[in-house]
Motif scaffolding. Sequence first.
Motif, PDB file in Angstrom:
ATOM      1  N   ILE A  18       0.840  -1.202   0.000  1.00 63.23           N
ATOM      2  CA  ILE A  18       0.000   0.000   0.000  1.00 63.23           C
ATOM      3  C   ILE A  18       0.873   1.249   0.000  1.00 63.23           C
ATOM      4  O   ILE A  18       0.620   2.214  -0.734  1.00 63.23           O
ATOM      5  N   PHE A  19       1.938   1.236   0.831  1.00 57.10           N
ATOM      6  CA  PHE A  19       2.884   2.361   0.855  1.00 57.10           C
ATOM      7  C   PHE A  19       3.514   2.551  -0.524  1.00 57.10           C
ATOM      8  O   PHE A  19       3.669   3.687  -0.994  1.00 57.10           O
ATOM      9  N   THR A  20       3.900   1.464  -1.160  1.00 55.33           N
ATOM     10  CA  THR A  20       4.508   1.540  -2.491  1.00 55.33           C
ATOM     11  C   THR A  20       3.562   2.172  -3.499  1.00 55.33           C
ATOM     12  O   THR A  20       3.963   3.014  -4.316  1.00 55.33           O
ATOM     13  N   LEU A  21       2.296   1.797  -3.447  1.00 56.78           N
ATOM     14  CA  LEU A  21       1.305   2.358  -4.358  1.00 56.78           C
ATOM     15  C   LEU A  21       1.147   3.854  -4.132  1.00 56.78           C
ATOM     16  O   LEU A  21       1.112   4.640  -5.089  1.00 56.78           O
ATOM     17  N   LEU A  22       1.071   4.278  -2.872  1.00 57.82           N
ATOM     18  CA  LEU A  22       0.933   5.704  -2.557  1.00 57.82           C
ATOM     19  C   LEU A  22       2.170   6.473  -3.019  1.00 57.82           C
ATOM     20  O   LEU A  22       2.058   7.589  -3.545  1.00 57.82           O
ATOM     21  N   PHE A  23       3.349   5.879  -2.821  1.00 59.74           N
ATOM     22  CA  PHE A  23       4.594   6.522  -3.252  1.00 59.74           C
ATOM     23  C   PHE A  23       4.599   6.705  -4.767  1.00 59.74           C
ATOM     24  O   PHE A  23       5.014   7.751  -5.278  1.00 59.74           O
ATOM     25  N   ALA A  24       4.154   5.700  -5.501  1.00 60.91           N
ATOM     26  CA  ALA A  24       4.133   5.775  -6.959  1.00 60.91           C
ATOM     27  C   ALA A  24       3.193   6.882  -7.432  1.00 60.91           C
ATOM     28  O   ALA A  24       3.522   7.646  -8.344  1.00 60.91           O
ATOM     29  N   VAL A  29       2.658  12.283  -9.784  1.00 59.28           N
ATOM     30  CA  VAL A  29       2.006  13.594  -9.812  1.00 59.28           C
ATOM     31  C   VAL A  29       3.014  14.718  -9.614  1.00 59.28           C
ATOM     32  O   VAL A  29       3.026  15.713 -10.340  1.00 59.28           O
ATOM     33  N   TYR A  30       3.884  14.554  -8.603  1.00 65.62           N
ATOM     34  CA  TYR A  30       4.840  15.615  -8.280  1.00 65.62           C
ATOM     35  C   TYR A  30       6.027  15.610  -9.246  1.00 65.62           C
ATOM     36  O   TYR A  30       6.491  16.663  -9.687  1.00 65.62           O
ATOM     37  N   GLY A  31       6.527  14.424  -9.582  1.00 63.58           N
ATOM     38  CA  GLY A  31       7.751  14.324 -10.364  1.00 63.58           C
ATOM     39  C   GLY A  31       7.632  14.813 -11.786  1.00 63.58           C
ATOM     40  O   GLY A  31       8.627  15.255 -12.366  1.00 63.58           O
ATOM     41  N   VAL A  32       6.428  14.770 -12.370  1.00 61.70           N
ATOM     42  CA  VAL A  32       6.282  15.198 -13.762  1.00 61.70           C
ATOM     43  C   VAL A  32       6.636  16.669 -13.937  1.00 61.70           C
ATOM     44  O   VAL A  32       7.012  17.104 -15.029  1.00 61.70           O
ATOM     45  N   GLY A 207       9.784   0.838 -13.273  1.00 62.80           N
ATOM     46  CA  GLY A 207       8.841   1.953 -13.329  1.00 62.80           C
ATOM     47  C   GLY A 207       8.820   2.751 -12.039  1.00 62.80           C
ATOM     48  O   GLY A 207       8.789   3.993 -12.053  1.00 62.80           O
ATOM     49  N   LEU A 208       8.821   2.067 -10.899  1.00 59.50           N
ATOM     50  CA  LEU A 208       8.839   2.751  -9.602  1.00 59.50           C
ATOM     51  C   LEU A 208      10.110   3.574  -9.431  1.00 59.50           C
ATOM     52  O   LEU A 208      10.081   4.695  -8.911  1.00 59.50           O
ATOM     53  N   SER A 209      11.232   3.019  -9.868  1.00 60.66           N
ATOM     54  CA  SER A 209      12.505   3.726  -9.758  1.00 60.66           C
ATOM     55  C   SER A 209      12.515   5.012 -10.574  1.00 60.66           C
ATOM     56  O   SER A 209      12.969   6.062 -10.107  1.00 60.66           O
ATOM     57  N   ILE A 210      11.992   4.959 -11.796  1.00 58.82           N
ATOM     58  CA  ILE A 210      11.968   6.150 -12.651  1.00 58.82           C
ATOM     59  C   ILE A 210      11.057   7.213 -12.063  1.00 58.82           C
ATOM     60  O   ILE A 210      11.417   8.403 -11.982  1.00 58.82           O
ATOM     61  N   LEU A 211       9.867   6.832 -11.624  1.00 58.00           N
ATOM     62  CA  LEU A 211       8.937   7.794 -11.036  1.00 58.00           C
ATOM     63  C   LEU A 211       9.534   8.438  -9.793  1.00 58.00           C
ATOM     64  O   LEU A 211       9.464   9.662  -9.600  1.00 58.00           O
ATOM     65  N   GLY A 212      10.123   7.611  -8.917  1.00 58.62           N
ATOM     66  CA  GLY A 212      10.719   8.148  -7.701  1.00 58.62           C
ATOM     67  C   GLY A 212      11.877   9.075  -7.982  1.00 58.62           C
ATOM     68  O   GLY A 212      12.036  10.110  -7.325  1.00 58.62           O
ATOM     69  N   SER A 213      12.692   8.735  -8.968  1.00 60.53           N
ATOM     70  CA  SER A 213      13.848   9.574  -9.309  1.00 60.53           C
ATOM     71  C   SER A 213      13.411  10.926  -9.855  1.00 60.53           C
ATOM     72  O   SER A 213      14.063  11.947  -9.595  1.00 60.53           O
ATOM     73  N   MET A 214      12.327  10.957 -10.614  1.00 63.08           N
ATOM     74  CA  MET A 214      11.806  12.229 -11.107  1.00 63.08           C
ATOM     75  C   MET A 214      11.414  13.137  -9.948  1.00 63.08           C
ATOM     76  O   MET A 214      11.702  14.347  -9.955  1.00 63.08           O
ATOM     77  N   ALA A 215      10.766  12.568  -8.933  1.00 69.49           N
ATOM     78  CA  ALA A 215      10.373  13.360  -7.767  1.00 69.49           C
ATOM     79  C   ALA A 215      11.596  13.861  -7.014  1.00 69.49           C
ATOM     80  O   ALA A 215      11.648  15.024  -6.575  1.00 69.49           O
ATOM     81  N   VAL A 216      12.612  13.001  -6.867  1.00 74.11           N
ATOM     82  CA  VAL A 216      13.835  13.401  -6.163  1.00 74.11           C
ATOM     83  C   VAL A 216      14.533  14.529  -6.920  1.00 74.11           C
ATOM     84  O   VAL A 216      14.983  15.512  -6.316  1.00 74.11           O
ATOM     85  N   LEU A 217      14.633  14.416  -8.236  1.00 73.42           N
ATOM     86  CA  LEU A 217      15.278  15.462  -9.031  1.00 73.42           C
ATOM     87  C   LEU A 217      14.536  16.787  -8.921  1.00 73.42           C
ATOM     88  O   LEU A 217      15.162  17.858  -8.881  1.00 73.42           O
TER      89      LEU A 217
END
Length: 731
Positions: A18-24, A29-32, A207-217
């Motif tokens: 569930i945490f993983t889904l919320l993080f994704a 939304v934010y990382g784009v 996919g999770l890694s790319i989405l998370g990295s966009m948010a971090v950047l």
Amino acid sequence: MFEGLGRFIHRGRKPLLIFTLLFAVFSGVYGVGVFGDMKPGGFENPDSESRKAAQLAEKAFPQRAPDAVVVYRSKDKTVDDPSFQKSIVGKVESLPRDVVTGSAHFWMTKMPEQVSRDRHATYVALNLHGGDDNAKEQSYKKIKDKLDVAGLETLRGGPVPTGFQAGEEIGKDLGMAEGFSFPVLFIFLIVVFGGLAAASLPLLVGGLSILGSMAVLRVIAQFTDVSVFAMSLVTVLGLAVAIDYGLLIVSRYREELERGKTGEEALSRTVATAGRTVVVSGITVAVALFGMTFFPFAFLKSMAYGGVAAVVLSVFFSIIALPAALAVMGPKVNALSLRRRKREAPAQAPAEAEGHGAWYRLAHGLMKRPLIVTVLTLGVLLALAAPFARIEFGANDARQLPNSAEGRQVHNILEKDFDGDGVKSIDSLLTLAGEAKSKEQGAALQAYADRLGKVPGAKGAQISGVEGTFARVSVKFDGVAVSTEARDLVNDLREVPLPPGAKASFGGETAVFDDTLDALADTLPWMLLYIAVATYLLLFLAFGSVLLPLKAIAMNLLSLSATFGILVWIFQDGHLENVIGFDSTGNIEPNMPIMLFALIFGLSMDYEVFLVSRIREQYDLLGDPTAAVATGLQNIGRLIVSAALLMCVPLAAMATSGVLTMTLFGVGMVIAILLDVFVVRILLVPAVMKLMGRAGWWAPGPLARLYSKYGIKETDGIPDDTSRERVPVAG
């Protein structure tokens, strides 16, 4: 430690998913929004002398170097035709003054360099509003569609349009690479796993890694400059590394299921073995990538930010989210199998099954003549590395674009059809002891200009600006601005005595290039030292040996040198231009070897950790170094090859880019990975480890106790491998 983590994940699998889904969702939304926060450029040292000269020039004088160069060409008219002049001058004067802060056309400057030899073409130099590259690009976007003149061919080039076109080309290429990579990777994973369920899991981690990295950047971009090129690395590296790690975790989990373990037991063993390997590997790769932050260039720092984020998140999701999904699926991970179920074979000890495969026989074959294999392999690698000794560096200019791009066409036209470069010069920006327009300072300034003009290689010098106590002297020269000869000229000009009491900073394209190479040369030794020491410590804590880390570092350097030698032969010398689809510039952009070094060193160590972790596991079980190498390679060889081929898919897609730096990046990474896996890890490692014998696992007493206490181990207890039998050592 890792075994306990596996049990914790099994118990909390649903909340973790569930945490993983919320993080994704949040990251998506934010990382784009990161695309609007990133900036072009980043290839210059902000603390260099040439940058100080540029700041002084911007403060004291009208901008000399243009931000954009627009070429106008007519088939039937020449610049002497009044209608030609009227249409171009009218167009320039119609541009908004709050966007275009300065312009220079032939009918204003009367410079013959601004007219083509056949007099059917001319160019207009434009200066754009903005304090940095990003602001100037925004200004360019406002006028790029307003520059066309009816009846004339219009081509947009120069630094800002070229950067904008490169960004558009990279964005298009990335989209195509992603669209190609995901389905191809899915097909390959189905072949590797033989089922749809298992094949989908590594892609999920990617996919999770790319989405998370966009948010971090995007978070990082709020505090410092992040280059637009960082997203290309995040996309490729996030997908490639995550698939490697996902492949390792899923394969080990299925292996534990085949051994009869179920539920919590299988998952804890998977995290304790494959999870530990992923963590050690990920830290090693991240450490190498972090070395790029040592350099003062925003481009390399951005690559480090994006690369470290992609790797760390790939590790996190591989050892947390992926095991949680496996815990929920259990034996259903083998669901949707596309292979025929084989008749159940008689039960046998795993070690026996592992001990007689093709990889096992290959390892023993190599270890029968380890010295011959080692010498021959080293000879091949050194021969491939030879061209690296004559590498030539060049700037990241319009030649990076395909011939279809307007910026490249402008560059080609100016080189082919025009005599000289009306704006190319090496500029000395001076702060004088008194008013520049005074008689005394004016005479000293003119004498200084005369001395500069007499330096060998210079084609004259003139005072091109005076304001208050500031002055600018511009030196003309022939040849390419980013060349060894031009660098030598800059350094010779710096030795010319200044006017009494004056201070000088040299600027211009050549000075920027010279300062860039100097900064790289000054910082590179510290980066190498940091990576070597950090890697050695990590590998010692992982394997408890003082010699294996040295072997790994030496092999990585050999593999890297061979890769760079091949890249020089291809991209600098121009071989395989038609095959790969590029135009050689005769040199290599200097930031690329640094980025490739960090990436290749980290990823090569990735496969080293994969292989040696399995060998160490077998050595702890069997107690014999030869048998450990053979059974270790039997267990992990197919997986390493599969992981390497899977990683090459997005990198090969990147190599099809129309931007030369991206092509070089993709080709270089593919060559490095294939060379490292098939030559270094599969051929050289078994032979060298045979030569090392038990000494390969040796550590002096104090260090052995240090490893026993602080080493990165699977568990604090005794490994659960009692079901295995020892494999007889081949004679």
